[in-house]
Design a protein around this motif. Sequence first.
Motif, PDB file in Angstrom:
ATOM      1  N   CYS A 143      36.275  48.139  26.330  1.00  0.00           N
ATOM      2  CA  CYS A 143      35.892  46.802  26.813  1.00  0.00           C
ATOM      3  C   CYS A 143      36.043  45.694  25.778  1.00  0.00           C
ATOM      4  CB  CYS A 143      34.463  46.832  27.348  1.00  0.00           C
ATOM      5  SG  CYS A 143      34.301  47.954  28.753  1.00  0.00           S
ATOM      6  N   ASP A 171      39.439  49.288  29.717  1.00  0.00           N
ATOM      7  CA  ASP A 171      39.258  47.840  29.630  1.00  0.00           C
ATOM      8  C   ASP A 171      39.829  47.357  28.293  1.00  0.00           C
ATOM      9  OD1 ASP A 171      38.180  48.049  32.117  1.00  0.00           O
ATOM     10  OD2 ASP A 171      36.204  47.272  31.607  1.00  0.00           O
ATOM     11  N   TYR A 174      41.592  42.529  30.025  1.00  0.00           N
ATOM     12  CA  TYR A 174      40.979  42.092  31.297  1.00  0.00           C
ATOM     13  C   TYR A 174      42.029  41.315  32.061  1.00  0.00           C
ATOM     14  CZ  TYR A 174      36.486  43.939  30.109  1.00  0.00           C
ATOM     15  OH  TYR A 174      35.477  44.813  29.825  1.00  0.00           O
ATOM     16  N   HIS A 235      39.927  47.381  34.513  1.00  0.00           N
ATOM     17  CA  HIS A 235      40.478  46.042  34.256  1.00  0.00           C
ATOM     18  C   HIS A 235      41.928  46.046  33.761  1.00  0.00           C
ATOM     19  CE1 HIS A 235      37.037  43.713  35.404  1.00  0.00           C
ATOM     20  NE2 HIS A 235      36.272  44.620  34.812  1.00  0.00           N
ATOM     21  N   ASP A 396      32.841  51.384  29.657  1.00  0.00           N
ATOM     22  CA  ASP A 396      32.637  50.647  30.921  1.00  0.00           C
ATOM     23  C   ASP A 396      31.421  49.741  31.011  1.00  0.00           C
ATOM     24  OD1 ASP A 396      33.236  50.136  33.831  1.00  0.00           O
ATOM     25  OD2 ASP A 396      31.321  51.135  34.054  1.00  0.00           O
ATOM     26  N   HIS A 398      29.456  48.263  28.659  1.00  0.00           N
ATOM     27  CA  HIS A 398      29.270  47.209  27.651  1.00  0.00           C
ATOM     28  C   HIS A 398      27.963  47.360  26.884  1.00  0.00           C
ATOM     29  CE1 HIS A 398      31.869  44.407  30.447  1.00  0.00           C
ATOM     30  NE2 HIS A 398      32.431  45.584  30.199  1.00  0.00           N
ATOM     31  N   SER A 435      33.110  42.356  25.404  1.00  0.00           N
ATOM     32  CA  SER A 435      32.785  41.988  26.785  1.00  0.00           C
ATOM     33  C   SER A 435      31.279  41.775  26.952  1.00  0.00           C
ATOM     34  CB  SER A 435      33.244  43.084  27.734  1.00  0.00           C
ATOM     35  OG  SER A 435      34.616  43.339  27.537  1.00  0.00           O
TER      36      SER A 435
HETATM   37 FE   LIG Z   1      34.480  46.433  30.744  1.00  0.00          FE
END
Ligand SMILES: [Fe+2]
Length: 517
Positions: A143, A171, A174, A235, A396, A398, A435
């Motif tokens: 992320c 991720d 994004y 993402h 996932d 964060h 993120s």
């Molecule tokens: Fe994420």
Amino acid sequence: MNPLRLLLLVLLFCAKTQAQELFYPELKALGEPALAPFEFGVASGDPLPDGVVIWTKLYLESNQPEEVSWEMATDTLLQNLVQTGEEKIYGTTAYTVKVDVKNLAPGTTYFYRFKHNGKFSPIGRTKTASQNADRLRLAVVSCADYQGGYFNAFAHLAQRNDLDAIVHLGDYIYEYGVWRGGRKRMMKNRVREHIPDKDCTELKDYRTRYGQYRLDPQLRECHRLHPFIVIWDDHEIANNANATGSERRLKDWEARKAAARQAYFEWMPIRENPERSIIRSFSFGNLAEMWMLDGRLEGRSRQADSLNDPSLPSPDRHMLGQRQTDWLLDGIGHSEAKWKIIGNQVIFSPLNDSKVFDRRPSVRLDRWDGYPAERQRIFDFFYKNDLKNIVVITGDVHTSWAFDLTADPLDPDVYDRKTGKGVVGAEFVTPSITSFNFDEVVPKIVACEAKRRFKKKKNNPHLRYNDLTRHGYFTLTLTQERAQADWFFIKRKDRVDVRGKLKASRHILADGRKVEK
Ligand SMILES: [Fe+2]
């Protein structure tokens, strides 16, 4: 005009047009001219005991095939060459160079570079998988939202010399366009803007987005110095992606998936395969084996509509799908490695968030909690075969978490927090690189209250650690005796600042029955 000349002119025009279509032109301004044509840097990944993938991409506006040579050595000056080669590359893959270097020695550090038209790339460092090591150390990340902050966590990782590889759980990019409006708190955290200024839907959009991320000097340097083992989450394609669509029920889903998949394989140092699948495993001798999963595009059924959706408990709903689950369980069942690592996108453990997210059940439905039958099948296999030393690593959300790995923490017949009954290993969850997490969406006081509610023993007795407000990564250190997660959090992300610190550690002993401090 001579017809031949006309034809040549048309071809030249088409060639020029095609060449300009690889990326959005705004991207060029982010590149460092001194690095040309290697502005995107170098990378390596998918380490095997005897091989590793090395990667670069030329930033060219030609559409001619190009030649690139490469060399690999055991020393930083590239004097002790072990292998060299030449590759032909094409505009159809946006001038991606990906070499699967073979016949290398296990657990060995190598240095490599590329050459094109007399210009050299930066020198990369990589490492093959060890086979007899006493210790394996992986950094685990996920992320990284370019708009949400600077990639200080990647820069922090680039400074380390004690890693075998970096595992990226998705991720990586994004797909969103530039954030506008929305929550004030999130807007405050927008430190830079995406290119293109629209959601990625086509190949050129995704290519440009990856290009923008890879022109970030902190991420580029991290790739130069460490091999990556990557999987996508949603993402890289679209929010809450599944095999049949995303949250928005897109009409052009198959075309979008294909574009996202192509861009991913062009940009990631992942080993090529005909299906462009990310499902694969890695062996680190008798110490560890790791299975990397695709919980998005391979077999995931659409998320349930609500907690009352009658299809929620159905065995026909899949996160992985039959084929992938069979492959995973067969691999784990036959593995002789001490630690069995599962690299996975979303939280695997049951997580009772009813006292926190009572108005947002969709958060739960995207996790394994939304696919309980398939998860139960996996736990049943672990219990039936009396397996231990399973470590699930997850991204996932964060935020940072550590769980005793158990099928049903709220059922005293299944799990006992004190004795460790019903525990097959641990799950460790990595925070985001940038993120947004809790205090960027709700006030800090609300985030603190959420953390407290999650941690209440009657809500989540198997929860051994959580942090909802900080960013960074964890390292997973494996020995024959223990598996330990160490969370490193960065000081800030609103400007370039490489400071970061070890803030928390949790471990499980080999054959142990609980996650300990
Ligand atoms: Fe994420």
